[in-house]
Scaffold this motif. Structure first.
Motif, PDB file in Angstrom:
ATOM      1  N   ASN A   1      15.859  -8.849  -6.940  1.00  8.22           N
ATOM      2  CA  ASN A   1      16.070  -9.959  -7.872  1.00  8.22           C
ATOM      3  C   ASN A   1      14.986  -9.948  -8.939  1.00  8.22           C
ATOM      4  N   GLY A   2      15.206  -9.163  -9.977  1.00 11.84           N
ATOM      5  CA  GLY A   2      14.240  -9.051 -11.051  1.00 11.84           C
ATOM      6  C   GLY A   2      14.587  -7.875 -11.936  1.00 11.84           C
ATOM      7  N   PRO A   3      13.871  -7.710 -13.050  1.00 11.96           N
ATOM      8  CA  PRO A   3      14.146  -6.592 -13.956  1.00 11.96           C
ATOM      9  C   PRO A   3      13.967  -5.249 -13.255  1.00 11.96           C
ATOM     10  N   GLN A   4      14.853  -4.316 -13.551  1.00 16.33           N
ATOM     11  CA  GLN A   4      14.736  -2.961 -13.024  1.00 16.33           C
ATOM     12  C   GLN A   4      13.939  -2.121 -14.029  1.00 16.33           C
ATOM     13  N   VAL A   5      12.903  -1.465 -13.554  1.00 15.58           N
ATOM     14  CA  VAL A   5      12.021  -0.686 -14.426  1.00 15.58           C
ATOM     15  C   VAL A   5      11.834   0.705 -13.853  1.00 15.58           C
TER      16      VAL A   5
ATOM     17  N   GLY B   1       0.785  -1.217   0.000  1.00 13.88           N
ATOM     18  CA  GLY B   1       0.000   0.000   0.000  1.00 13.88           C
ATOM     19  C   GLY B   1       0.822   1.274   0.000  1.00 13.88           C
ATOM     20  N   ALA B   2       2.135   1.170  -0.019  1.00 13.67           N
ATOM     21  CA  ALA B   2       3.012   2.338  -0.032  1.00 13.67           C
ATOM     22  C   ALA B   2       4.137   2.085  -1.021  1.00 13.67           C
ATOM     23  N   PRO B   3       4.661   3.139  -1.633  1.00 14.46           N
ATOM     24  CA  PRO B   3       5.746   2.935  -2.603  1.00 14.46           C
ATOM     25  C   PRO B   3       6.959   2.287  -1.962  1.00 14.46           C
ATOM     26  N   PRO B   4       7.666   1.443  -2.696  1.00 18.67           N
ATOM     27  CA  PRO B   4       8.860   0.810  -2.142  1.00 18.67           C
ATOM     28  C   PRO B   4       9.901   1.849  -1.737  1.00 18.67           C
ATOM     29  N   GLN B   5      10.656   1.529  -0.744  1.00 22.12           N
ATOM     30  CA  GLN B   5      11.718   2.425  -0.297  1.00 22.12           C
ATOM     31  C   GLN B   5      12.692   2.682  -1.452  1.00 22.12           C
ATOM     32  N   GLY B   6      13.039   3.935  -1.641  1.00 24.74           N
ATOM     33  CA  GLY B   6      13.975   4.281  -2.701  1.00 24.74           C
ATOM     34  C   GLY B   6      13.310   4.752  -3.982  1.00 24.74           C
ATOM     35  N   VAL B   7      11.967   4.714  -4.045  1.00 22.84           N
ATOM     36  CA  VAL B   7      11.239   5.159  -5.237  1.00 22.84           C
ATOM     37  C   VAL B   7      10.601   6.511  -4.944  1.00 22.84           C
TER      38      VAL B   7
ATOM     39  N   HIS C   1      -5.229 -16.647 -10.144  1.00 18.98           N
ATOM     40  CA  HIS C   1      -6.590 -16.539 -10.674  1.00 18.98           C
ATOM     41  C   HIS C   1      -6.604 -16.154 -12.149  1.00 18.98           C
ATOM     42  N   GLY C   2      -5.640 -16.653 -12.904  1.00 17.38           N
ATOM     43  CA  GLY C   2      -5.596 -16.363 -14.330  1.00 17.38           C
ATOM     44  C   GLY C   2      -5.051 -15.002 -14.676  1.00 17.38           C
ATOM     45  N   ASN C   3      -4.587 -14.247 -13.680  1.00 17.48           N
ATOM     46  CA  ASN C   3      -4.002 -12.932 -13.912  1.00 17.48           C
ATOM     47  C   ASN C   3      -2.501 -12.970 -13.652  1.00 17.48           C
ATOM     48  N   ALA C   4      -1.750 -12.241 -14.457  1.00 19.13           N
ATOM     49  CA  ALA C   4      -0.328 -12.024 -14.192  1.00 19.13           C
ATOM     50  C   ALA C   4      -0.249 -10.735 -13.379  1.00 19.13           C
ATOM     51  N   ASN C   5      -0.177 -10.875 -12.062  1.00 19.86           N
ATOM     52  CA  ASN C   5      -0.209  -9.730 -11.170  1.00 19.86           C
ATOM     53  C   ASN C   5       1.143  -9.018 -11.148  1.00 19.86           C
ATOM     54  N   LEU C   6       1.126  -7.741 -11.499  1.00 20.19           N
ATOM     55  CA  LEU C   6       2.339  -6.931 -11.518  1.00 20.19           C
ATOM     56  C   LEU C   6       2.491  -6.232 -10.174  1.00 20.19           C
ATOM     57  N   SER C   7       3.708  -6.201  -9.658  1.00 21.54           N
ATOM     58  CA  SER C   7       3.988  -5.449  -8.439  1.00 21.54           C
ATOM     59  C   SER C   7       5.418  -4.954  -8.483  1.00 21.54           C
ATOM     60  N   LEU C   8       5.685  -3.957  -7.665  1.00 21.81           N
ATOM     61  CA  LEU C   8       7.003  -3.340  -7.624  1.00 21.81           C
ATOM     62  C   LEU C   8       7.569  -3.405  -6.219  1.00 21.81           C
ATOM     63  N   SER C   9       8.859  -3.653  -6.139  1.00 22.99           N
ATOM     64  CA  SER C   9       9.557  -3.638  -4.858  1.00 22.99           C
ATOM     65  C   SER C   9      10.771  -2.731  -4.981  1.00 22.99           C
ATOM     66  N   ALA C  10      11.515  -2.618  -3.912  1.00 23.30           N
ATOM     67  CA  ALA C  10      12.634  -1.687  -3.866  1.00 23.30           C
ATOM     68  C   ALA C  10      13.651  -1.965  -4.976  1.00 23.30           C
ATOM     69  N   PRO C  11      14.313  -0.930  -5.476  1.00 23.82           N
ATOM     70  CA  PRO C  11      15.312  -1.125  -6.538  1.00 23.82           C
ATOM     71  C   PRO C  11      16.455  -2.006  -6.073  1.00 23.82           C
ATOM     72  N   GLY C  12      17.065  -2.671  -7.054  1.00 24.69           N
ATOM     73  CA  GLY C  12      18.196  -3.537  -6.740  1.00 24.69           C
ATOM     74  C   GLY C  12      17.805  -4.944  -6.349  1.00 24.69           C
TER      75      GLY C  12
ATOM     76  N   THR D   1      12.064  -2.675  -8.732  1.00 25.05           N
ATOM     77  CA  THR D   1      12.184  -4.055  -9.197  1.00 25.05           C
ATOM     78  C   THR D   1      10.808  -4.588  -9.554  1.00 25.05           C
ATOM     79  N   LEU D   2      10.673  -5.151 -10.744  1.00 20.08           N
ATOM     80  CA  LEU D   2       9.393  -5.678 -11.206  1.00 20.08           C
ATOM     81  C   LEU D   2       9.214  -7.131 -10.793  1.00 20.08           C
ATOM     82  N   ASN D   3       8.016  -7.441 -10.285  1.00 20.08           N
ATOM     83  CA  ASN D   3       7.645  -8.813  -9.931  1.00 20.08           C
ATOM     84  C   ASN D   3       6.354  -9.156 -10.668  1.00 20.08           C
ATOM     85  N   VAL D   4       6.237 -10.399 -11.120  1.00 18.08           N
ATOM     86  CA  VAL D   4       5.034 -10.843 -11.826  1.00 18.08           C
ATOM     87  C   VAL D   4       4.658 -12.233 -11.300  1.00 18.08           C
ATOM     88  N   GLN D   5       3.521 -12.323 -10.598  1.00 12.81           N
ATOM     89  CA  GLN D   5       3.046 -13.598 -10.067  1.00 12.81           C
ATOM     90  C   GLN D   5       1.694 -13.954 -10.678  1.00 12.81           C
TER      91      GLN D   5
END
Length: 311
Positions: free
Chosen positions: A137-141, A93-99, A124-135, A117-121
């Protein structure tokens, strides 16, 4: 010029420029709690208005490993086969630290301060997009934020953007821009001729007061910041009535740098609202009747877009 359009809200003709998605799964068993036909569902508003919910690390792990690398490796293929769900980009519910986030008085954030950092899980048939702190384990966007129209002056619209995006990202620099779902908003790609970089802007409620007003707000914003419009995704490109209640389709928008053409692309995946999901959770999206249509627009500073082309 825009290359592919999904069509405007009142279009009844077959959608043009669509890339067919993967075969649809078998129809799910109707839920016993399905609302009566007369109950009109209320689609989520633009962007990020769903109630925040805290998701512990133990729960996140239940949905399997992130598919973000697959998405980043071939964005058009992945978005042609998976329903992208960008509601609740911030899992806690809050932006990742560093963004860093823009404000009405400072609508632009430097691109290097918007990295996440981009996460995709899958769930329920959806590819849920979420963002975490930079750096992580995942693509940096680069994250493109949203400010509701109520946060800006009524006569100016509301803009939230990132600036200083390189025309040709170097290894290690983000090559994708992510933003929240669109349900009336527009996303624009802009060229800064002074330093030859790109900016991306999320314009809230582009069509709320009519496209002409949205265009006027955009024109004023471009002049104020000495920027040139080079690509745009508006409600006319992605929104049309669907289902028995005529709920307008929305879109998940993103931009990616295509190495083959050495050019940024602005992409919108047409999506359809299914239900509100679990209490405190994400709304669930479904494939529109015509499939996962993809709107695609090249970002070419040598071919500026006229405001007259926007609808």
């Amino acid at each position: 010029m825009k290359t592919f359009k999904i069509g405007g809200p009142k279009s009844s003709a077959p959608l043009r420029g669509l890339q067919n998605d993967a075969p649809k799964p078998s129809a799910p068993t109707p839920s016993p709690s399905k609302p009566a036909p007369s109950a009109k569902p209320v689609a989520p508003k633009d962007g990020f208005d769903t109630a925040p919910s805290k998701i512990g690390s133990s729960i996140r792990g239940l949905f399997g490993p992130s598919q973000a690398d697959s998405f980043a490796a071939d964005p058009m293929k992945f978005s042609g086969q998976n329903i992208l769900n960008g509601y609740k980009l911030f899992q806690n519910g809050a932006p990742p630290q560093g963004v860093q986030l823009p404000t009405p008085n400072k609508p632009f954030v430097p691109a290097n301060q918007s990295v996440a950092t981009l996460n995709v899980q899958q769930q329920h048939g959806n590819a849920n997009l979420s963002l975490s702190a930079p750096g992580g384990n995942g693509p940096q966007v680069n994250y493109l934020h949203y400010l509701s129209s109520g946060q800006g002056k009524p006569d100016q619209g509301s803009f939230a953007g990132i600036s200083g995006v390189p025309l040709h990202p170097k290894p290690g620099q983000p090559s994708m821009v992510m933003t929240g779902p669109l349900n009336g908003c527009a996303v624009h790609a802009l060229h800064n001729k002074t330093d030859d970089t790109l900016s991306f802007v999320h314009q809230a409620d582009f069509s709320k007061y009519g496209a002409s007003t949205g265009k006027q707000h955009l024109e004023d914003f471009l002049k104020k910041n000495d920027l040139q419009l080079v690509q745009s995704l508006t409600p006319h490109d992605y929104s049309h009535p669907t289902g028995s209640h005529g709920i307008e389709t929305g879109a998940t928008a993103f931009a990616h740098y295509d190495k083959a053409s050495a050019q940024w692309k602005l992409v919108g995946q047409l999506n359809d609202w299914k239900n509100g999901g679990a209490p405190g959770g994400r709304p669930e999206l479904q494939r529109p009747p015509a499939g996962l249509g993809q709107w695609l627009g090249p970002v070419d500073p040598q071919k500026p877009l006229s405001l007259d082309e926007l609808q």
